[in-house]
Scaffold this motif. Structure first.
Motif, PDB file in Angstrom:
ATOM      1  N   PHE A  28      40.772  35.435  48.013  1.00 37.72           N
ATOM      2  CA  PHE A  28      41.119  36.317  48.277  1.00 37.72           C
ATOM      3  C   PHE A  28      40.174  37.573  47.595  1.00 37.72           C
ATOM      4  CE2 PHE A  28      44.448  34.939  45.112  1.00 37.72           C
ATOM      5  CZ  PHE A  28      45.751  35.683  45.342  1.00 37.72           C
ATOM      6  N   ILE A  29      38.794  37.258  47.396  1.00 34.91           N
ATOM      7  CA  ILE A  29      37.468  38.138  47.670  1.00 34.91           C
ATOM      8  C   ILE A  29      37.328  38.212  48.552  1.00 34.91           C
ATOM      9  CG2 ILE A  29      34.693  38.418  47.149  1.00 34.91           C
ATOM     10  CD1 ILE A  29      35.238  37.022  44.624  1.00 34.91           C
ATOM     11  N   GLN A  30      36.840  37.218  50.003  1.00 37.52           N
ATOM     12  CA  GLN A  30      36.971  37.369  51.254  1.00 37.52           C
ATOM     13  C   GLN A  30      37.746  38.073  52.264  1.00 37.52           C
ATOM     14  OE1 GLN A  30      36.522  32.834  52.281  1.00 37.52           O
ATOM     15  NE2 GLN A  30      34.186  32.996  51.479  1.00 37.52           N
ATOM     16  N   LYS A  31      38.990  37.602  51.744  1.00 34.74           N
ATOM     17  CA  LYS A  31      40.169  38.667  52.851  1.00 34.74           C
ATOM     18  C   LYS A  31      39.683  39.717  52.277  1.00 34.74           C
ATOM     19  CE  LYS A  31      42.618  34.592  53.105  1.00 34.74           C
ATOM     20  NZ  LYS A  31      43.948  33.746  53.251  1.00 34.74           N
ATOM     21  N   LYS A  32      39.636  40.337  50.891  1.00 36.65           N
ATOM     22  CA  LYS A  32      38.958  41.377  49.797  1.00 36.65           C
ATOM     23  C   LYS A  32      41.244  42.245  50.100  1.00 36.65           C
ATOM     24  CE  LYS A  32      34.905  42.676  53.068  1.00 36.65           C
ATOM     25  NZ  LYS A  32      34.118  42.798  52.130  1.00 36.65           N
ATOM     26  N   TYR A  33      41.458  41.194  49.635  1.00 34.04           N
ATOM     27  CA  TYR A  33      42.690  41.916  48.759  1.00 34.04           C
ATOM     28  C   TYR A  33      43.015  43.506  47.812  1.00 34.04           C
ATOM     29  CZ  TYR A  33      45.742  38.063  50.941  1.00 34.04           C
ATOM     30  OH  TYR A  33      45.969  37.369  51.726  1.00 34.04           O
ATOM     31  N   PHE A  34      41.170  43.664  47.373  1.00 34.14           N
ATOM     32  CA  PHE A  34      41.296  44.398  46.056  1.00 34.14           C
ATOM     33  C   PHE A  34      40.320  45.464  46.580  1.00 34.14           C
ATOM     34  CE2 PHE A  34      41.250  39.958  44.873  1.00 34.14           C
ATOM     35  CZ  PHE A  34      43.314  40.580  44.624  1.00 34.14           C
ATOM     36  N   GLY A  35      39.409  45.455  47.885  1.00 36.75           N
ATOM     37  CA  GLY A  35      38.683  46.306  47.946  1.00 36.75           C
ATOM     38  C   GLY A  35      37.730  46.569  47.575  1.00 36.75           C
ATOM     39  N   LYS A  36      37.122  47.429  46.920  1.00 38.17           N
ATOM     40  CA  LYS A  36      36.205  47.794  46.011  1.00 38.17           C
ATOM     41  C   LYS A  36      36.820  48.032  45.452  1.00 38.17           C
ATOM     42  CE  LYS A  36      32.110  47.052  48.117  1.00 38.17           C
ATOM     43  NZ  LYS A  36      31.977  45.642  48.218  1.00 38.17           N
ATOM     44  N   SER A  37      36.779  47.573  44.047  1.00 36.66           N
ATOM     45  CA  SER A  37      37.971  48.026  42.450  1.00 36.66           C
ATOM     46  C   SER A  37      37.722  47.195  41.420  1.00 36.66           C
ATOM     47  CB  SER A  37      39.617  47.544  43.208  1.00 36.66           C
ATOM     48  OG  SER A  37      39.464  45.814  42.886  1.00 36.66           O
ATOM     49  N   ASP A  38      37.686  47.095  40.367  1.00 36.52           N
ATOM     50  CA  ASP A  38      37.259  46.985  38.995  1.00 36.52           C
ATOM     51  C   ASP A  38      38.211  45.336  39.297  1.00 36.52           C
ATOM     52  OD1 ASP A  38      36.325  49.338  37.868  1.00 36.52           O
ATOM     53  OD2 ASP A  38      37.824  49.642  36.663  1.00 36.52           O
ATOM     54  N   ILE A  39      38.731  44.906  39.822  1.00 35.13           N
ATOM     55  CA  ILE A  39      39.785  43.757  40.207  1.00 35.13           C
ATOM     56  C   ILE A  39      39.000  43.387  40.297  1.00 35.13           C
ATOM     57  CG2 ILE A  39      41.539  42.733  41.158  1.00 35.13           C
ATOM     58  CD1 ILE A  39      43.197  44.374  40.095  1.00 35.13           C
ATOM     59  N   GLU A  40      37.992  43.291  41.665  1.00 37.16           N
ATOM     60  CA  GLU A  40      37.155  42.871  42.533  1.00 37.16           C
ATOM     61  C   GLU A  40      35.766  41.911  42.217  1.00 37.16           C
ATOM     62  OE1 GLU A  40      35.324  42.914  46.716  1.00 37.16           O
ATOM     63  OE2 GLU A  40      35.305  44.338  46.095  1.00 37.16           O
ATOM     64  N   ASP A  41      35.497  42.986  40.947  1.00 37.70           N
ATOM     65  CA  ASP A  41      34.247  42.568  40.044  1.00 37.70           C
ATOM     66  C   ASP A  41      34.486  41.662  39.442  1.00 37.70           C
ATOM     67  OD1 ASP A  41      32.955  44.766  42.063  1.00 37.70           O
ATOM     68  OD2 ASP A  41      33.103  46.466  39.954  1.00 37.70           O
ATOM     69  N   GLY A  42      36.005  41.741  38.699  1.00 40.12           N
ATOM     70  CA  GLY A  42      36.330  41.092  38.079  1.00 40.12           C
ATOM     71  C   GLY A  42      36.276  39.276  38.484  1.00 40.12           C
ATOM     72  N   MET A  43      37.278  39.421  39.337  1.00 43.29           N
ATOM     73  CA  MET A  43      37.154  38.361  40.128  1.00 43.29           C
ATOM     74  C   MET A  43      35.711  37.446  40.544  1.00 43.29           C
ATOM     75  SD  MET A  43      40.060  37.278  41.600  1.00 43.29           S
ATOM     76  CE  MET A  43      41.293  37.418  41.980  1.00 43.29           C
ATOM     77  N   LYS A  44      34.583  38.159  41.339  1.00 46.26           N
ATOM     78  CA  LYS A  44      33.729  37.899  41.856  1.00 46.26           C
ATOM     79  C   LYS A  44      32.781  37.486  39.927  1.00 46.26           C
ATOM     80  CE  LYS A  44      32.160  40.537  45.363  1.00 46.26           C
ATOM     81  NZ  LYS A  44      31.539  42.141  45.899  1.00 46.26           N
ATOM     82  N   LYS A  45      32.773  38.029  38.634  1.00 46.72           N
ATOM     83  CA  LYS A  45      32.248  37.532  37.784  1.00 46.72           C
ATOM     84  C   LYS A  45      33.007  36.600  37.343  1.00 46.72           C
ATOM     85  CE  LYS A  45      31.555  38.504  32.777  1.00 46.72           C
ATOM     86  NZ  LYS A  45      32.127  37.434  32.471  1.00 46.72           N
ATOM     87  N   MET A  46      34.502  36.302  37.232  1.00 40.49           N
ATOM     88  CA  MET A  46      35.314  34.855  37.086  1.00 40.49           C
ATOM     89  C   MET A  46      34.988  33.632  38.226  1.00 40.49           C
ATOM     90  SD  MET A  46      39.317  34.002  38.347  1.00 40.49           S
ATOM     91  CE  MET A  46      39.499  36.019  36.965  1.00 40.49           C
ATOM     92  N   LYS A  47      34.450  34.100  39.615  1.00 40.70           N
ATOM     93  CA  LYS A  47      33.701  32.939  39.750  1.00 40.70           C
ATOM     94  C   LYS A  47      32.444  32.850  39.901  1.00 40.70           C
ATOM     95  CE  LYS A  47      33.079  31.652  45.495  1.00 40.70           C
ATOM     96  NZ  LYS A  47      32.629  32.253  46.557  1.00 40.70           N
ATOM     97  N   THR A  48      31.393  32.813  39.242  1.00 44.99           N
ATOM     98  CA  THR A  48      31.118  32.640  39.182  1.00 44.99           C
ATOM     99  C   THR A  48      30.311  31.949  37.724  1.00 44.99           C
ATOM    100  OG1 THR A  48      29.121  35.140  39.992  1.00 44.99           O
ATOM    101  CG2 THR A  48      27.865  33.626  37.929  1.00 44.99           C
TER     102      THR A  48
END
Length: 960
Positions: A28-48
């Motif tokens: 999901f992060i690589q395909k940039k479904y969320f652009g620069k958004s709170d959701i993308e930041d939340g995804m990255k935190k989830m992965k870590t």
């Protein structure tokens, strides 16, 4: 039911699930479904956070945890991971929903173009949903707690080791020797004698390999020790040429090679020697020595890279193939996959060990209970109970040896009965078997444990089970392979490791789990999987994620409503359930709460109410006897990948909404019924949509047109299209897009024989031209074709893989034959009802039919002459030739050069007065209704015609 307690040892590994969620998050992060958004930041935190938890759980999954507090911590971590997976599934659902809506709109031509990319669409769909953001925030908080729990768990494990954390047996704990470790040996006489016979046989060539196969605790090592120490072998092998090596878990090819050399060469120093030097020395020694080698406790290892393990294993055993004649290698293993790696190194003779029978098992129990043979003379009052104990222990010698001392010197019947009724006997067996499970890679552990949902003696359906694994993410993606094929390789590996058995009945293969394996699966999946049986209660089932209902108690269906965390709900297909129609409302309430369900396999005979609420559903199998399903039945199931529809008893056709065929994820449909779309058309899917064949009828009322084939873009195997006389134009035929069906290997195109010809030959020719298939086809059938011209794509450079062709004309159809001689792969040609006058160069082309094996002409009512090929060596592989119903044919080609021809049939060709010279290879000639003069010579066995066939071993002259 037995309570699912917190103290249950952790068996359901969680690391593979974490890896799956990490992979999905990364995508999901690589395909940039969320652009620069709170959701993308939340995804990255989830992965870590997931990566940090994985580092801990990878350690936890390798141990047995029995401390109740630690088990609860693991369960909390699992719940957080499951919640994370659900969150990712919600995102996946929104993506699939937008794709499907776009696809359906385009299919119905409601929009000419959808400019927004999928990335932008999903971003707009998700980024605006405050509830989704809220869920992501909650999941991250839950993961933070899970990370803290994982840290605490690891600290507790380290602090309490080894008290509350049980490690699987280490290498030094499982070393064996050639000396008999048991003084009291019972049974296995037949196996011992057979092995001694094989070893003592005079033989040349590579060594005899005797694998002793069986589950843990059956006495494989003991049997090998008995044979190894049998005095009859003392004169057959030198003492230093009898070698015993323990392989076990920590396989080290370097150290094992050293050990073999220490047996064979007392003065050889292995110091500073490389592996290559050791192997060369070992090979030299083995060439001149006859050895008896035991490789005890061979595993495939608990590893994910089986190819690396196999490479090391094959390098280790490579010198053994050079052992002197008469050598024998005995291998004890639980996994038949080990045997497969040895097949090329010698002659394999397997020994399969099962449990001891009642008599031998009772004898061993007596010996263990009464210190050898010092038991009382009269034990008749205990024998019946003792045999029941042996039966409960499945005849496992190791389990009998464990239980026997508990009966030591006890003579009271009540004391023996108390042992029989003690549930801890099951734990003794599981302790023996669990080591096999612990040696499976994590993904196979999940797949095997999931099999606990099926009752004992249940015939596992491989393809369905594989799709269930895929629905839950147990099958890991592999580059260049379809998930279905990867899943099937998992299934095969479980067979090779003896977790699933293959049994053959009536020339068919069935897959089952041995009772012991079924109990092991139930043991390791406690708390995650459960089978609900008659008399069980639903208490303490809150943690269960996968449920199989094997009861007809109506109350259970009502109570299932509370299990809103279920991911699997199965009603095994053999159950004749209560009258589901009376429970329609209840089932609707059940499904509306199944928000997390991925797999639903149910045997109800009515349309499923509220099925659309199960939005995370991937796999659906149900029964339907109604004429129609509600139009919106599948409208919300955007993640559906597999659909099985059992045959009903009321309707011949099953109505499915058109939207179901626009699902971007749907890959597999299995139904034995015709299915009918909203628009009134009809298509028959023979067993499998993607893995089998499909039959398509063009509706004469024009409700079902060829363009609707676009809904079936994943057909594989056979594609049959009938009623082609109803295709309106070349443009409509083009809409079928047959050229894109790369997985179709057989194409069948049929016009109706009875239909009235309303189009010109030109129109039919254009329609057939537009039905150009993909060049991968190997079979082509054209039936009742009313046109008079073959399509341009019927040529060898395009259809280079074609092996079989069947052509049938009509009353006004083909006037000549196609040039088929240059098709290099062509093996079968069958020509019916084509109005050619002559078979000649137009048929041969510029080649000689290099691969043709079968040639058949039938109903060639205009055919008068068949001329000989102009090129020498034509039909070099032709085996079977038949001419049937050719009333005007009078001239046949010379056949003497058809050097492989074995069988010829001439039938109803009354103008043929003379046979050609026949090849010496011919074995059978069948004749019926040729010219009377020819038949008379053959019947009387005289004249020039008889001389032509006299050498044929089988001449059949049939009466008209």
């Amino acid at each position: 039911m037995a309570e699912i307690s917190a103290a249950t040892a952790v068996g359901w590994v969680v690391s593979p699930v974490i890896k799956m969620v990490i992979e999905k998050t990364t995508s999901f992060i690589q395909k940039k479904y969320f652009g620069k958004s709170d959701i993308e930041d939340g995804m990255k935190k989830m992965k870590t956070t997931l990566l940090e938890i994985l580092s801990t759980m990878a350690i936890v999954d390798q141990h047995r945890i029995v401390d109740p507090n630690q088990v609860l911590l693991v369960r909390q971590i699992k719940d957080a991971i499951y919640d994370t997976e659900d969150c990712m599934a919600d995102f996946d659902y929104e993506l699939a929903k937008k794709k499907n809506e776009k696809l359906l709109a385009e299919k119905k031509n409601k929009v000419g173009c959808v400019a927004a990319s999928c990335s932008r669409v999903i971003h707009q769909a998700i980024d605006g949903y405050s509830s989704v953001k809220k869920t992501l925030t909650e999941v991250n908080k839950s993961l933070d707690q899970a990370k803290a729990s994982a840290k605490t768990l690891l600290e507790l494990m380290n602090a309490n080791f080894p008290g509350n954390m049980q490690l699987p047996e280490q290498e030094n704990q499982s070393m064996t020797s050639s000396l008999l470790s048991e003084k009291l040996i019972v049974g296995r006489e037949n196996e011992r004698e057979l092995m001694i016979k094989w070893i003592l046989e005079e033989k040349a060539g590579p060594p005899t390999i005797i694998p002793i196969l069986g589950q843990g605790g059956l006495g494989k090592t003991t049997l090998a020790q008995i044979v190894f120490n049998d005095p009859r072998l003392n004169g057959h092998f030198e003492s230093n040429q009898k070698m015993w090596l323990t392989i076990s878990d920590n396989f080290d090819k370097f150290e094992l090679t050293k050990q073999m050399l220490k047996y064979l060469c007392e003065n050889f120093s292995t110091k500073d020697a490389t592996f290559d030097m050791l192997q060369r020395k070992l090979q030299t020694e083995l060439v001149t020595k006859k050895i008896l080698l035991v490789l005890d406790d061979v595993w495939y290892g608990k590893h994910d890279n089986k190819y690396r393990y196999e490479k090391n294993w094959l390098e280790f055993i490579a010198p053994l193939s050079n052992a002197n004649a008469g050598s024998t290698i005995i291998v004890t293993t639980r996994e038949e996959v080990v045997v497969d790696t040895l097949k090329s190194w010698g002659s394999i003779r397997k020994i399969f060990l099962g449990g001891l029978d009642g008599g031998d098992g009772w004898s061993l129990l007596k010996l263990m209970a009464f210190d050898g043979e010092n038991y009382p003379d009269n034990l008749q009052h205990l024998e019946t109970i003792g045999k029941k104990i042996v039966n409960k222990l499945k005849g496992l010698p190791l389990a009998i040896r464990v239980v026997g001392p508990r009966l030591r010197s006890k003579l009271d019947k009540e004391e023996w009965e108390s042992v029989l009724e003690d549930n801890s006997l099951d734990n003794d067996i599981m302790e023996v078997l669990q080591r096999s499970y612990e040696h499976l890679p994590g993904h196979l552990q999940l797949c095997f444990a999931y099999c606990s949902l099926f009752p004992k003696d249940y015939y596992l359906k491989r393809d369905r089970l594989v799709h269930m694994w895929i629905a839950h993410g147990f099958v890991l993606p592999k580059a260049g392979k379809k998930l279905e094929d990867v899943g099937k390789s998992y299934f095969s590996e479980l067979i090779a490791r003896s977790f699933i058995q293959v049994i053959k009945r009536n020339n068919k293969e069935y897959y089952v789990m041995h009772d012991l394996m079924n109990e092991l699966a139930c043991h390791v999946s406690k708390g995650e999987c459960y089978i609900l049986k008659e008399g069980d209660t639903l208490e303490n089932l809150g943690s269960v994620k996968h449920l199989s209902v094997c009861t007809t108690e109506t109350d259970h269906l009502v109570n299932i409503r509370g299990l809103d965390k279920l991911r699997t709900l199965i009603f095994p297909s053999y159950l004749d359930f209560f009258d589901a129609r009376d429970e329609f409302e209840v089932m609707g309430e059940v499904l509306i709460k199944m928000k997390k369900i991925r797999v639903l396999d149910i045997n109800y005979e009515f349309p499923l109410p509220n099925i659309g609420e199960c939005k995370l559903l991937h796999y659906l199998s149900f029964r339907n006897d109604m004429n129609e399903l509600a139009p919106d039945t599948f409208s919300k199931l955007h993640l559906l990948t597999v659909l099985f529809i059992r045959k009903g008893s009321i309707s011949e056709d099953l109505a499915l909404p058109e939207s179901i065929f626009c699902k971007s994820r749907l890959e597999f449909i299995d139904t034995s019924k015709s299915i009918q779309m909203e628009l009134g058309g009809r298509v028959q899917l023979h067993s499998v949509w993607r893995g089998g064949s499909a039959s398509f009828d063009v509706d004469k009322k024009k409700r079902w047109e060829l363009g609707h084939l676009q809904y079936f873009n994943k057909i594989k195997g056979i594609l049959t299209i009938s009623e082609l006389q109803n295709v309106a134009s070349r443009e409509k035929a083009t809409e079928a897009q047959l050229g894109s069906r790369e997985h179709v290997t057989e194409l069948q195109l049929y016009w109706s024989w009875k239909s009235r010809v309303v189009k010109s030959n030109i129109e039919h020719n254009e329609i057939l031209e537009a039905l150009k298939p993909h060049p991968n086809i190997e079979w082509l059938r054209i039936g009742n074709y009313p046109g008079d011209k073959f399509p341009s794509w019927l040529e060898p450079n395009y259809l280079s893989r074609m092996k079989h062709i069947f052509l049938q004309g009509s009353r006004s159809g083909f006037q000549k034959l196609p040039a088929l001689g240059q098709f290099s792969q062509l093996k079968t040609v069958a020509i019916n009802f084509i109005h050619t006058v002559k078979i000649g160069d137009e048929f041969y082309g510029n080649s000689i039919f290099p691969s043709l094996e079968v040639l058949r002409f039938r109903d060639m009512i205009s055919l008068k002459e068949w001329s000989s090929p102009s090129r020498a060596g034509s039909f070099p592989k032709l085996l079977d030739l038949s001419l049937i119903d050719c009333p005007d044919l009078s001239c046949l080609p010379e056949m003497e050069s058809f050097c492989s021809l074995k069988e010829v049939i001439f039938e109803n060709c009354p103008k043929i007065r003379s046979l050609p010279k026949l090849p010496v290879s011919l074995q059978r000639l069948s004749i019926k209704r040729l010219h009377p003069d020819l038949e008379e010579q053959l019947r009387n066995k005289n004249g020039p015609e008889w001389e032509k066939v006299a050498a044929v071993s089988r001449v059949e002259l049939h009466e008209s």
